[in-house]
Design an enzyme around this catalytic site. Structure first.
Site, PDB file in Angstrom:
ATOM      1  N   ASP A  38       0.824  -1.212   0.000  1.00  0.00           N
ATOM      2  CA  ASP A  38       0.000   0.000   0.000  1.00  0.00           C
ATOM      3  C   ASP A  38       0.857   1.262   0.000  1.00  0.00           C
ATOM      4  O   ASP A  38       0.354   2.373   0.110  1.00  0.00           O
ATOM      5  CB  ASP A  38      -0.941   0.019   1.212  1.00  0.00           C
ATOM      6  CG  ASP A  38      -0.195   0.107   2.549  1.00  0.00           C
ATOM      7  OD1 ASP A  38       1.058   0.050   2.535  1.00  0.00           O
ATOM      8  OD2 ASP A  38      -0.863   0.246   3.591  1.00  0.00           O
TER       9      ASP A  38
ATOM     10  N   HIS B 195      27.463 -26.305  -4.469  1.00  0.00           N
ATOM     11  CA  HIS B 195      28.521 -27.265  -4.115  1.00  0.00           C
ATOM     12  C   HIS B 195      29.896 -26.772  -4.540  1.00  0.00           C
ATOM     13  O   HIS B 195      30.908 -27.266  -4.048  1.00  0.00           O
ATOM     14  CB  HIS B 195      28.220 -28.655  -4.693  1.00  0.00           C
ATOM     15  CG  HIS B 195      28.480 -28.799  -6.160  1.00  0.00           C
ATOM     16  ND1 HIS B 195      27.493 -28.728  -7.108  1.00  0.00           N
ATOM     17  CD2 HIS B 195      29.626 -29.022  -6.843  1.00  0.00           C
ATOM     18  CE1 HIS B 195      28.009 -28.910  -8.311  1.00  0.00           C
ATOM     19  NE2 HIS B 195      29.317 -29.092  -8.176  1.00  0.00           N
TER      20      HIS B 195
ATOM     21  N   ASP C 282      20.955 -26.640  -4.863  1.00  0.00           N
ATOM     22  CA  ASP C 282      22.343 -26.481  -5.311  1.00  0.00           C
ATOM     23  C   ASP C 282      22.487 -25.209  -6.154  1.00  0.00           C
ATOM     24  O   ASP C 282      22.648 -25.266  -7.377  1.00  0.00           O
ATOM     25  CB  ASP C 282      22.779 -27.705  -6.109  1.00  0.00           C
ATOM     26  CG  ASP C 282      24.286 -27.740  -6.329  1.00  0.00           C
ATOM     27  OD1 ASP C 282      24.985 -26.893  -5.733  1.00  0.00           O
ATOM     28  OD2 ASP C 282      24.760 -28.605  -7.088  1.00  0.00           O
TER      29      ASP C 282
ATOM     30  N   GLY D  63      34.163 -30.165 -13.874  1.00  0.00           N
ATOM     31  CA  GLY D  63      34.622 -28.831 -14.245  1.00  0.00           C
ATOM     32  C   GLY D  63      33.546 -27.965 -14.856  1.00  0.00           C
ATOM     33  O   GLY D  63      33.715 -26.755 -14.993  1.00  0.00           O
TER      34      GLY D  63
ATOM     35  N   SER E 203      30.469 -27.781 -13.503  1.00  0.00           N
ATOM     36  CA  SER E 203      29.546 -27.432 -12.425  1.00  0.00           C
ATOM     37  C   SER E 203      29.368 -25.922 -12.280  1.00  0.00           C
ATOM     38  O   SER E 203      30.331 -25.151 -12.394  1.00  0.00           O
ATOM     39  CB  SER E 203      30.037 -28.010 -11.093  1.00  0.00           C
ATOM     40  OG  SER E 203      29.710 -29.356 -10.975  1.00  0.00           O
ATOM     41  N   GLY E 204      28.142 -25.523 -12.000  1.00  0.00           N
ATOM     42  CA  GLY E 204      27.829 -24.116 -11.797  1.00  0.00           C
ATOM     43  C   GLY E 204      27.576 -23.362 -13.084  1.00  0.00           C
ATOM     44  O   GLY E 204      27.025 -22.268 -13.065  1.00  0.00           O
TER      45      GLY E 204
END
Length: 501
Positions: free
Chosen positions: A148, A308, A355, A449, A451-452
């Site tokens: 609001d 991770h 993850d 290698g 990952s991510g």
């Protein structure tokens, strides 16, 4: 990243996105895999298998031979004799004696229920039934006060969670404290000053603001800018009033950042990326000039990666981000960008749940044709199997191998959760926080290698971040596709961190 045509079977080891020779990831870190898990089919939410310290891989039978098994249903009506069931005629209780006993039991149950209710009330379970709770302050605010324009939450949570972007056209929506629904924002009276405020409240920097467009809206009730003389207020929600119609019948499509654009110079069927700017959001995350994981640029300050990757290396000062490069050799002589903060989700290393992590840079990346953000998926976007996706990274070219010196890409497909949770594949380990992608026949996958790094798909001429490479059994094995963090699931969490920091 493995893109060979060979199909591997009967191999027994778990594949991680870290390089083992670099002592990463921790023994229980999720295996790497460039696979999206995306269709939103219902599936068991609690993985039944925990990762152990050893690597594993079960080849399993062909999916075509798999028949889902339904748990047997007990159709027998079993009755357990109660205290008033005459199981022994020799010890019957007269009708007069039954009523006091029944009354006593009812009173006892009511007393117990009352005690439970008082305990729940004491701990605040019932104190916010007619409203929403401020996440930061834990205070309860009524629905009519949410969005609001007032600071009803001391931290201002009720003002910073009022806007969102919807669909691949970036329609701006505002939460209505009247209808308790998300409504399109009418373009009548809208301007760039209000657009910047809306983007900032969602978590974007003002410096990335692009502008807005008008789209015809099919909504019967839209939010409309209040026609007053006090439009100089910094309170954006105070500008908006509920109307039964939008005179122009046009809604605001808001662009808070230029994203999802790349240089279309990719070689069809190729696996090695030979031109910069093809995947301009891909970054390498390194410690002591060693590539450990990949990541995705979502703003000049923010990088998405896997939890991770940073679970046991969470000191931001240890990490350096390299953006705009194709080879690891180039990065050896580059400066890179230092990291000021790492934000990790509630990651469970045993099950790989949640993850995902964010890195905030000390100084913003310089946006060029070779360094650009990928688009975060907006609410209302649903990626379903067998949608085509790409996964990229400097991961190993085969299971257990060394990192690739040159950026690799692989074209894969989304795999629905029901299939991915079947017994021959991952047997109920895939939750809502995960998506599967790859090829069930094997041969193409992410690897150690990767990952991510990003799993992306193209829609409405833009590239969207579907997932972050999380885990998988081996690399490119049959019936063992890659598993990715479900970015759509984590969208609210990502924006919350961007606002907070």
């Amino acid at each position: 990243m493995q893109t060979a045509d060979t199909i591997y079977d009967n191999v027994s080891h778990l594949n991680y996105g870290f390089q083992h020779e670099e002592q990463r990831p921790p023994p229980y870190a999720p295996p790497s895999g460039i696979n999206p898990a995306l269709p939103q089919y219902p599936g068991p939410q609690n993985p039944q298998h925990l990762y152990q310290n050893s690597e594993r891989y079960s080849p399993a039978q062909s999916l075509h031979q798999y028949t889902p098994q339904t748990a047997a249903v007990n159709t027998h009506h079993t009755v357990t004799p109660g205290p008033y069931l005459d199981v022994n005629p020799a010890h019957k209780v007269s009708r007069r004696k039954k009523w006091p006993i029944i009354l006593g039991i009812v009173i006892t149950l009511l007393v117990v229920a009352g005690v439970i209710a008082v305990v729940l009330w004491f701990y605040g379970v019932f104190d916010c039934l007619q409203g929403r709770r401020c996440q930061t302050d834990n205070e309860c605010v009524s629905f009519s006060q949410w969005c609001d324009g007032e600071h009803n939450c001391p931290s201002g949570d009720n003002k910073t969670q009022c806007f969102r972007l919807f669909g691949s056209n970036f329609l701006l929506q505002m939460y209505s404290n009247v209808t308790l629904k998300w409504e399109n924002v009418c373009s009548d009276g809208w301007n760039d000053s209000l657009g910047m405020q809306a983007c900032e409240e969602m978590g974007y920097e003002r410096s990335t603001y692009v502008g807005y467009e008008e789209f015809y809206s099919s909504a019967s009730t839209d939010y409309m800018l209040a026609k007053t003389d006090s439009l100089s207020s910094s309170n954006l929600t105070g500008f908006l009033s509920k109307t039964s119609y939008c005179p122009s019948n046009k809604a605001v499509a808001l662009k808070c950042i230029v994203c999802g654009q790349n240089r279309e110079t990719r070689i069809v069927g190729g696996t090695t990326v030979t031109s910069k700017g093809v995947w301009p959001w891909q970054v390498s995350l390194q410690i002591s000039r060693r590539h450990l994981c990949g990541g995705s640029v979502i703003t000049p300050y923010w990088i998405v990666t896997a939890a991770h990757c940073v679970h046991e290396n969470s000191d931001a000062r240890d990490w350096t981000v390299y953006a705009g490069y194709l080879t690891l050799a180039e990065m050896q002589s580059a400066t890179g960008n230092s990291v000021s903060r790492i934000v990790i989700h509630n990651f469970d290393p045993r099950t790989n749940e949640n993850d995902i992590a964010l890195m905030k840079l000390n100084s913003p990346l310089t946006i060029t044709t070779n360094v650009r953000p990928v688009c975060l998926p907006n609410k209302g976007m649903y990626f379903t199997a067998p949608q085509e996706c790409y996964v990229t990274g400097w991961g190993a070219l085969f299971s257990g191998g060394s990192p690739s010196q040159t950026l690799q890409e692989a074209k894969i497909q989304l795999i629905d959760r029901t299939t991915c949770n079947s017994q021959p594949v991952y047997d109920r380990q895939i939750t809502d926080t995960m998506i599967c992608a790859g090829k069930l026949e094997g041969g193409v996958d992410s690897c150690q290698g990767d990952s991510g790094g990003p799993l992306v798909t193209k829609e409405n001429s833009l590239w969207w971040l579907v997932g972050d490479t999380s885990w998988g059994d081996g690399c490119a094995f049959r019936n063992k596709p890659g598993v990715y963090g479900n970015v759509t699931y984590f969208l609210d969490w990502i924006y919350e961190q961007m606002r907070k920091y």
